[in-house]
Design an enzyme around this catalytic site. Sequence first.
Site, PDB file in Angstrom:
ATOM      1  N   HIS A  52       0.816  -1.363  -0.132  1.00 11.22           N
ATOM      2  CA  HIS A  52      -0.030  -0.048  -0.002  1.00 11.22           C
ATOM      3  C   HIS A  52       0.817   1.337  -0.195  1.00 11.22           C
ATOM      4  O   HIS A  52       2.118   1.271   0.358  1.00 11.22           O
ATOM      5  CB  HIS A  52      -0.873  -0.195   1.090  1.00 11.22           C
ATOM      6  CG  HIS A  52      -0.172  -0.016   2.503  1.00 11.22           C
ATOM      7  ND1 HIS A  52       0.470   1.199   3.112  1.00 11.22           N
ATOM      8  CD2 HIS A  52       0.241  -0.973   3.224  1.00 11.22           C
ATOM      9  CE1 HIS A  52       0.988   0.885   4.264  1.00 11.22           C
ATOM     10  NE2 HIS A  52       0.842  -0.510   4.712  1.00 11.22           N
ATOM     11  N   GLU A  76      -2.042  -6.836   7.845  1.00 15.81           N
ATOM     12  CA  GLU A  76      -0.876  -6.705   8.411  1.00 15.81           C
ATOM     13  C   GLU A  76      -0.759  -7.670   9.830  1.00 15.81           C
ATOM     14  O   GLU A  76      -1.645  -7.607  10.249  1.00 15.81           O
ATOM     15  CB  GLU A  76      -0.465  -5.269   8.789  1.00 15.81           C
ATOM     16  CG  GLU A  76       1.139  -5.373   9.084  1.00 15.81           C
ATOM     17  CD  GLU A  76       2.028  -5.858   8.242  1.00 15.81           C
ATOM     18  OE1 GLU A  76       2.130  -7.012   8.231  1.00 15.81           O
ATOM     19  OE2 GLU A  76       3.004  -5.143   7.567  1.00 15.81           O
TER      20      GLU A  76
END
Length: 222
Positions: free
Chosen positions: A22, A95
């Site tokens: 990202h 994550e």
Amino acid sequence: MTAAGTDTGKKGRGRRIILWRHGQTSWNVERRFQGSTDVELTETGIGQARRSARLLASLKPDAIVASDLRRAAATAAELATLTGLEVTLDEALRETYAGVWQGLTHEEIIARHGEEYAAWKRGEPVRRGGGELETEVADRAAPVVLRHAEKLPVDGTLVVVSHGGTIRTTIGRLLGLEAHHWESLGGLSNCCWSVLGEGTRGWRLLEHNAGTLPEPVLGDDD
């Protein structure tokens, strides 16, 4: 390694997985551990996503799957806009959950949890902040990537939009590396990607941290 943007042909190269990190968040800039905290992209991060999406769109991906955290979903949306593909969101691509480390700066982690941090960097199995082991992250993320890759057409391309730590552990698992060697892969800069290609003996790493001129790795995986 060959730059991803130079090969727009698909014929005869096998399936390909692009694992795309990202764009920038404010916590990246502050070197604050994000983990599974849902932090948005900065304006810079949005710009990074748009620039990278233009490059990745030239590869004519067949499918996009992304972490459901906003920073990954917003990055994926930029590519979806250019390609017309739908983004499949999956929380298994989030994550690493890092418990009490989340929200702390790099310096605070070293000051408060120095021994734990050093053990992690040595490649030992550590529940950072009381959270997940890296192998547990790979256990949840790698099967999702493989499941979507198996749906690709011959010579198809899958784009996976996720996070630095999750991408690294997934690559390690798909390459068959032992967990204590995963650290040697290094981190990804914001909006850079790694490419896995299908070989006769499994997946191969074709590119790592590609997409821009070398930049510092700002984030949980640095």
